[in-house]
Design a protein around this motif. Structure first.
Motif, short mmCIF file in Angstrom:
data_model
loop_
_atom_site.label_atom_id
_atom_site.label_comp_id
_atom_site.label_asym_id
_atom_site.label_seq_id
_atom_site.Cartn_x
_atom_site.Cartn_y
_atom_site.Cartn_z
N TRP A 132 0.70 -1.36 -0.07
CA TRP A 132 -0.18 -0.05 -0.07
C TRP A 132 0.90 1.23 0.04
O TRP A 132 0.53 2.19 -0.85
N MET A 133 1.73 1.08 0.76
CA MET A 133 2.97 2.40 0.84
C MET A 133 3.34 2.65 -0.64
O MET A 133 3.31 3.84 -1.16
N VAL A 134 3.80 1.66 -1.43
CA VAL A 134 4.31 1.99 -2.82
C VAL A 134 3.11 2.43 -3.66
O VAL A 134 3.37 3.29 -4.29
N ASN A 135 2.08 1.72 -3.45
CA ASN A 135 0.96 2.03 -4.52
C ASN A 135 0.36 3.47 -4.35
O ASN A 135 -0.05 4.17 -5.40
N HIS A 136 0.21 3.81 -2.89
CA HIS A 136 -0.36 4.97 -2.59
C HIS A 136 0.20 6.20 -1.98
O HIS A 136 -0.39 7.19 -1.50
N ASN A 137 1.21 6.02 -1.79
CA ASN A 137 1.82 6.97 -0.71
C ASN A 137 3.29 7.49 -1.31
O ASN A 137 3.58 8.64 -1.30
N MET A 138 4.08 6.76 -1.96
CA MET A 138 5.54 7.06 -2.05
C MET A 138 5.40 8.21 -3.33
O MET A 138 4.87 8.25 -4.24
N PRO A 139 6.17 9.33 -3.29
CA PRO A 139 6.19 10.25 -4.28
C PRO A 139 6.48 9.83 -5.59
O PRO A 139 7.26 8.80 -5.64
N ARG A 140 5.97 10.40 -6.40
CA ARG A 140 6.18 9.98 -7.66
C ARG A 140 6.69 11.41 -8.52
O ARG A 140 5.75 12.04 -9.44
#
Length: 699
Positions: free
Chosen positions: A438-446
């Motif tokens: 979930w952190m990768v999919n919806h939190n980490m900056p892009r």
């Protein structure tokens, strides 16, 4: 803190041998996509979200759900013989042995529960306390019942409930022979029909009840929200997107016009729900005191049996045991209180928690770049909190900003911490993998719409002398030597001390390039690395203002501490506007690709020192709001720019910060391989992207 790296000059051959050992590696451990959420996990999250935000009581299967009992519960008999109390026999009822707790779930609303209670005459003594729980409190508690006590009638009004609990507890001398009977136990439904409890199906793993009580709490005018909100106007709204359901739950006090708004997100690809609570004064005068706001205040119990365990981590403490994982059992009556220190959220402690049972659990996180506190408490038998959860294994979770006690002026609004709840089945490691996914999919900056790549950066640090003060000529020579040696790296990191600061890098508050050392600006070096296909990183610490710097001298009104220096008032719109415009200009003019922000002071004394008695917590809230708004605006103006978060190492890596930044340097402690491995293990449970340092040897 700034990066205190020391380097020695090596022969070309020696440098070549170290080609793969660079200063900082930002790592992205591969997320296990085998940890895709199951339908059961998604269903549990959906049921919980619908109860809390839509007020929908989840449908449950009628039956008797045994939460605990010493040995098996026996229905309508004991060992094939009739239920007995004293000399009287009964054809219906339940035989239980303390300590015992059962939940009754009914097919329809009910108005009355009746039974006769007593110690089974085949017991060798015994002393028992019988109780019945309804709507968060014990509505019947017997005196101590002994073998010689005759059958006692019980009659409890159920008031339309579809669920209640009943318990047998030890009378105070141990559970030997504490064998009790609920004889002729039955329920009268609202339609007049009768239902014998012994006719209901029985299970020992029934899912815990989910209430429609809001998942937060506060005191208002001296009264608890649990008593107030039921009397206030309530509004509910839901908007569904491709990836989430966004819920807004609003309560309005008809008397003072206080508006309490809880904005939640239910993720459609993860068993995860998050929310933020806002308070707004919609009236024409100051509100009564709002205090003890708990952004989360709710109960969790496992779908499976077993005692709960609380797993949590140490925060950054400038030591090898930074991010050390801990596992603490949650026996009956246990209370675990945790709080951050100094106002930096991951200093010493860490606001990410995994509360697990035998075969499932829930993750709870607080996103608050300030001073937070949390408490996990497992109720004693007979406690009202246990009755509300219908399960003595349930744990009450409370958390939020540590100190709130304020009134709001007309039209004023404040926000609270972000709370995240994630349900999982299986062991606790599965929960961590679901979290990381979930952190990768919806939190980490892009930046630029893409996840940040793994980066290796090169920094001179203290190599060229004290106070981190290098110059353009030295930086270029350092970079060229490494490039000529074929050492691969992705970014050049210009650390602290590039601005006018006298004899010490920590004299922050004049954010201009020191032209005596960088006559052509930082741009001279950043242009060089760009020609080589590399990126530039520039260090800032805008929140600390030192006496004698430009900000302290020219705008002391922007500083908690005035001309004497202190904490920058990011809460001040004029101050934040100037800072945003000024740093934006520096980033653009100096060709900076990655913005690194440090934070080397504890803000809490400044925040609390600025609060009036009836406005405690407001200064902290406004600073947090200003800090997040500042970063949001920088990223809006520079959508391809990555932010690197630092605070004396890793002391501000809460969820709100991690949605906007990544930690290139997870701690200012980076010495032994063993310590590094321990930090990697602990922090990787929560943050998929992190960085650390490699220090070249001195010989």
């Amino acid at each position: 803190m700034p990066n205190p790296f020391f380097f020695r000059t090596f022969s070309r051959a020696a440098i070549a041998r170290l080609a793969s050992l660079l200063v900082v590696w930002s790592i992205l451990p591969q997320v296990s996509y085998a940890a895709a959420p199951s339908p059961a996990e998604m269903n549990r999250a959906r049921r919980w979200s619908e109860a809390k935000f839509l007020g929908v009581t989840p449908a449950v299967e009628p039956g008797l759900h045994v939460l605990k009992n010493h040995g098996p519960v026996q229905i309508n008999s004991r060992a094939g013989e009739p239920i007995r109390i004293g000399g009287k026999s009964y054809q219906r009822g339940l035989y239980c042995h303390a300590n015992s707790a059962l939940v009754v779930r009914l097919p329809k609303p009910a108005k009355l529960f009746t039974s006769e209670i007593g110690v089974d005459p085949r017991a060798n003594g015994g002393s028992i306390v019988f109780s019945v729980g309804l709507d968060g409190r014990d509505v019947f508690v017997s005196e101590v019942v002994r073998l010689q006590t005759p059958a006692q009638p019980v009659s409890v009004e159920l008031k339309g409930a579809t669920e209640f609990s009943f318990n047998i507890a030890d009378g105070g001398d141990g559970i030997d022979s504490d064998q009790g009977n609920w004889a002729d136990a039955k329920v009268v439904l609202n339609d007049g029909s009768e239902l014998w409890l012994g006719d209901l199906p029985m299970s020992t793993t029934g899912s815990p009840s989910i209430t429609t009580t809001p998942p937060f709490s506060f005191m208002y005018g001296g009264q608890p929200s649990s008593e107030l909100l039921a009397k206030w106007k309530v509004e509910r709204a839901t908007v569904e997107t491709l990836v989430s359901r966004e819920h807004t739950l609003t309560f309005i006090d008809p008397a003072t016009k206080l508006i309490v708004r809880c904005v939640g997100v239910e993720w459609l690809d993860s068993p995860t729900i998050e929310w933020v609570v806002y308070f707004k004064n919609g009236g024409a005068s100051d509100t009564p005191l709002i205090q003890d706001i708990r952004a989360i205040d709710t109960m969790f119990a496992g779908e499976s049996a077993g005692e709960g365990w609380l797993r949590y981590n140490t925060g950054d403490r400038l030591s090898a045991d930074s991010y050390q994982p801990h596992a603490e059992p949650m026996p009956v009556g246990h209370v675990k209180a945790i709080a951050s220190t100094g106002g930096r959220p991951t200093q010493e402690t860490f606001p990410y928690f995994n509360l697990g049972w035998q075969k499932d659990g829930v993750i709870v996180a607080l996103g608050w770049p300030g001073q937070w506190s949390a408490e996990f408490s497992r109720a004693h038998a007979g406690d009202a909190s246990a009755a509300s959860a219908k399960d003595e294994s349930a744990v009450r979770v409370q958390g939020g900003q540590e100190l709130t006690r304020f009134k709001l002026h007309p039209g004023e609004e404040v926000r609270g911490p972000r709370v995240v709840v994630q349900f999982y089945g299986g062991d606790w490691i599965r929960g961590q993998n679901l979290w990381r996914r979930w952190m990768v999919n919806h939190n980490m900056p892009r930046p630029g719409g893409r996840l940040a790549p793994a980066l290796a950066s090169l920094c001179t640090g203290n190599y060229y002398g004290p106070s981190l003060k290098s110059n353009a000529k030295q930086e270029l020579a350092f970079l060229k030597e490494h490039l000529d040696a074929g050492i691969p790296f992705d970014a050049w990191w210009q650390d602290a001390g590039w601005y006018p600061c006298g004899d010490m890098w920590s004299k922050t508050g004049t954010w201009e390039v020191d032209r005596s050392r960088f006559p052509k600006g930082i741009r001279e070096v950043s242009d060089f690395v760009h020609e080589k296909g590399l990126k530039s990183i520039l260090w800032f610490e805008p929140e600390r203002v030192v006496a004698g710097t430009w900000i302290a001298e020219n705008h002391p009104e922007w500083v908690h501490g005035g001309k004497g220096g202190g904490l920058l008032k990011l809460s001040d719109p004029a101050c934040r506007q100037w800072l945003t415009d000024h740093i934006d200009k520096l980033i653009t003019e100096q060709g900076i690709d990655i913005y690194r922000q440090d934070f080397n002071i504890d803000p809490l004394p400044y925040w609390r020192g600025a609060d009036a008695e009836d406005r405690q917590g407001i200064t902290e809230i406004r600073h947090v709001e200003g800090y997040l708004a500042y970063w949001d605006e920088l990223q809006r103006r520079h959508p391809n720019m990555l932010i690197d978060s630092c605070a004396s190492g890793g002391r501000r890596n809460d969820l709100e910060t991690m949605r906007r930044a990544v930690p290139f340097l997870r701690s200012d402690w980076y010495w032994t391989p063993e310590g590094q491995q321990c930090q990697t293990y602990g922090l990787s449970l929560w943050l998929p992207y992190q960085g650390t340092a490699f220090l070249y040897p001195n010989n």
